[in-house]
Design an enzyme around this catalytic site. Structure first.
Site, short mmCIF file in Angstrom:
data_model
loop_
_atom_site.label_atom_id
_atom_site.label_comp_id
_atom_site.label_asym_id
_atom_site.label_seq_id
_atom_site.Cartn_x
_atom_site.Cartn_y
_atom_site.Cartn_z
N ASP A 210 8.71 7.25 -0.58
CA ASP A 210 7.47 6.25 -0.27
C ASP A 210 7.51 5.00 0.36
O ASP A 210 7.95 4.09 -0.55
CB ASP A 210 5.90 7.00 0.31
CG ASP A 210 5.26 7.37 -1.06
OD1 ASP A 210 5.59 8.15 -1.10
OD2 ASP A 210 4.95 6.38 -2.68
N LYS B 193 4.71 6.39 4.18
CA LYS B 193 3.55 6.47 4.99
C LYS B 193 3.04 4.40 5.43
O LYS B 193 2.77 4.11 4.34
CB LYS B 193 2.01 6.58 4.41
CG LYS B 193 2.13 8.51 4.10
CD LYS B 193 0.65 8.89 2.81
CE LYS B 193 1.31 10.16 2.14
NZ LYS B 193 0.64 9.97 0.88
N MET C 203 -6.58 0.52 -3.14
CA MET C 203 -6.38 0.29 -1.12
C MET C 203 -7.84 0.37 -1.02
O MET C 203 -8.57 0.28 0.13
CB MET C 203 -7.16 1.95 -0.71
CG MET C 203 -5.54 3.10 -1.33
SD MET C 203 -5.52 4.72 -1.38
CE MET C 203 -6.01 5.18 -3.06
N1 SAH Z 1 -0.39 5.30 -7.48
C1 SAH Z 1 -0.64 3.88 -7.44
C2 SAH Z 1 -1.38 3.92 -6.45
C3 SAH Z 1 -1.39 4.29 -4.91
S1 SAH Z 1 -2.85 3.88 -3.97
C4 SAH Z 1 -0.37 3.27 -7.90
O1 SAH Z 1 -0.21 3.69 -9.73
O2 SAH Z 1 -0.33 2.35 -8.22
C5 SAH Z 1 -2.18 2.33 -3.46
C6 SAH Z 1 -2.95 0.87 -3.58
O3 SAH Z 1 -2.33 0.82 -4.75
C7 SAH Z 1 -2.31 0.14 -2.61
O4 SAH Z 1 -3.39 -0.41 -1.52
C8 SAH Z 1 -2.31 -1.35 -3.47
O5 SAH Z 1 -4.14 -1.22 -3.91
C9 SAH Z 1 -1.81 -0.76 -4.91
N2 SAH Z 1 -0.70 -1.22 -5.29
C10 SAH Z 1 0.87 -0.54 -5.20
N3 SAH Z 1 1.01 -1.35 -5.41
C11 SAH Z 1 1.00 -2.75 -5.28
C12 SAH Z 1 1.23 -3.86 -5.62
N4 SAH Z 1 2.92 -4.11 -5.67
N5 SAH Z 1 0.91 -4.69 -5.74
C13 SAH Z 1 -0.98 -4.41 -6.22
N6 SAH Z 1 -1.65 -3.91 -5.42
C14 SAH Z 1 -0.69 -2.27 -5.47
#
Ligand code: SAH
Length: 494
Positions: free
Chosen positions: A35, A57, A171
């Site tokens: 994704d 998405k 998020m």
């Molecule tokens: N499974 C992922 C989270 C998915 S929800 C994890 O463990 O990181 C998606 C959210 O993750 C985004 O809205 C943001 O808040 C966060 N996120 C994912 N990658 C990021 C990044 N490189 N920097 C900051 N926030 C991030």
């Protein structure tokens, strides 16, 4: 036989944060379903022959609905494929990893989960924020700030504030004002340190710090966008002291690496570890000349030569390919002395248990020809377009030689349209050139008519720089023709 699905956490962006187990699973995949949050640097690690399915998405736009993703995973596994489902961060932390496994479990399809490094901890860490610290908190709470359309946030702010722990919201960018208001209404001190870390662990990372009450406005002014994590708690005050990532020497630099694919890796990794955004666009490839009667003849008469001269790692590869094809090994080289143009070529020899007897002090063709100890005929194995400086220097010294082309260089970049867009988009600050042919390959793939004047070409030596100047590329030249010197020159120049 049904295949298997491995749910792999890709980590938050920095390719170095993909686990070893995750990388192994990825390299063995026949189908990769990924994704939006998986970074391009990690996507570049997907095996080329595997089927790549993007189910990314976009916020408020769901090109592939969840049920359909579940179905794709099931169908591919039932076809007998080895499927990797690659997800940003950790698959089970707000990643719907559990939902994806349910259908597989129902159908008895084998699956595994490889945890990933979550952005909830890594993005703050790269922003200089340790999520816990003994002096300021004794718990960490990871909360989703996702708001269903038209609904209130479903967060128990009173409970969160009572914990006095560090709070991390994922998020949460669009709901940032409501999140901060909720915490303040539940009695949290408006002066509580807070931060937003945007695109954490990537070269584009930004940290915006402010007191809780001021965070929404500060973030709005900075134009913060998703993906970003919101961190609230005393630990945020440590960021000024611990902000190591932003201080890396190449942070903010966007570098194109033009080396042939099989040799780009180490240079790119080192530039990334210095904070640069790296784009790998191999603009040249080496193709062995096969059949190669000149090589066959020379190798059969190898005993007549005193020196065997190699001017590139690709030349060493060609030599080994010949030995392997003829059922021979290093012992066939007998007592012939080995010369290498520089340490990179010498290292390639060392991989085969051999060491160059001669490496010139300045790593170029002219110095190799001028400095090679005299005594007996020389066999040169190199590219078809090899520099005339080497043979001219030998001829001047009356040293006999055979100059045998074993491979040729082709300018071949299937992604040239992308590269042109990158160059024209003002993004690129530096391009590395490790030979004159990489310059030719770069210019031919971007197009002669492009404007190269805003970037700097970091060149390994004078000959390479001369080629770059011809095309109007401003240059800087490494002090010696090695990767170390090239990297030093890059750091020095910024
Ligand atoms: N499974 C992922 C989270 C998915 S929800 C994890 O463990 O990181 C998606 C959210 O993750 C985004 O809205 C943001 O808040 C966060 N996120 C994912 N990658 C990021 C990044 N490189 N920097 C900051 N926030 C991030």
């Amino acid at each position: 036989m049904p295949g298997k699905v491995t749910l792999v956490g890709a980590g938050p962006g920095d390719p170095g944060l993909l686990t070893r187990k995750g990388l192994e699973a990825l390299q063995g995949a026949e189908v990769v379903v990924y994704d939006r949050l998986v970074s391009p640097a990690i996507l570049a690690l997907m095996p080329e022959h595997a089927e790549h399915i993007n189910v990314g998405k976009q916020a408020a736009r769901h090109p592939v609905p969840q049920e359909q993703i579940n179905q794709i995973l099931l169908d591919k596994a039932l076809e007998g494929k080895n499927v990797v489902r690659l997800k940003g961060g950790d698959p089970f932390l707000f990643g719907r990893g559990g939902e994806e496994l349910e259908l597989l479990a129902q159908h008895g399809v084998a699956f595994e989960e490889v945890p990933g490094i979550t952005s909830a901890i890594a993005a703050p860490a790269y922003g200089g924020i340790p999520v816990t610290h003994r002096d300021c908190c004794s718990s960490l709470h990871i909360v989703t700030g996702h708001q269903r359309a038209g609904k209130e946030l479903d967060i128990d702010f009173d409970a969160l504030v009572r914990t006095r722990g560090t709070l991390v919201f994922l998020m949460g960018v669009s709901a940032l004002p409501q999140i901060c208001a909720g915490l303040l209404a539940a009695g949290m001190d408006p002066a509580t340190p807070a931060a937003v870390v945007e695109r954490g662990t990537t070269p584009a990372q930004r940290r915006i710090s402010a007191a809780l009450a001021a965070l929404p406005e500060t973030a709005a002014q900075a134009g913060v966008e998703s993906p970003a994590v919101i961190v609230v708690g005393g630990v945020c005050a440590l960021a000024e002291q611990f902000d190591w990532f932003d201080r890396l020497p190449l942070k903010g630099q966007s570098v194109v690496v033009t080396r042939p694919k099989e040799r780009a890796g180490t240079l790119s990794d080192r530039l990334r570890s210095l904070g640069a955004q790296v784009w790998e666009y191999p603009c040249i490839a080496t193709v062995p000349l096969d059949p190669c009667p000149a090589l066959d003849g020379a190798m059969e008469r190898l005993g007549e030569y005193t020196w065997l001269v190699l001017t590139s790692p690709a030349g060493v590869d060609a030599l080994w390919r010949w030995l392997a094809d003829h059922g021979k090994d290093a012992r066939y080289l007998g007592t012939v002395k080995l010369a290498a143009i520089g340490p990179g070529t010498d290292r390639e020899l060392q991989k085969h248990g051999l060491k160059a007897d001669y490496v010139p002090q300045v790593y170029d063709a002219a110095h190799l020809g001028a400095g090679l100890p005299a005594g007996g005929p020389v066999l040169i194995l190199r590219a078809q377009e090899g520099s005339p400086a080497l043979t001219a220097a030998l001829a001047e010294r009356n040293i006999g030689y055979d100059d045998v082309a074993t491979y040729r260089t082709v300018y071949d970049n299937p992604r040239s349209g992308e590269l042109r867009a990158l160059v024209e988009g003002e993004g690129v600050t530096l391009v590395t050139f490790t030979s004159a042919s990489t310059v030719k390959g770069f210019v031919s793939s971007v197009g002669e008519d492009a404007d190269f004047s805003r970037m700097t070409g970091l060149c390994i030596g004078e000959q390479t720089a001369a080629e770059a100047r011809k095309h109007g590329i401003p240059v800087k030249i490494a002090k010696a023709a090695t990767m170390d010197a090239l990297i030093d020159r890059i750091i020095e120049g910024v």
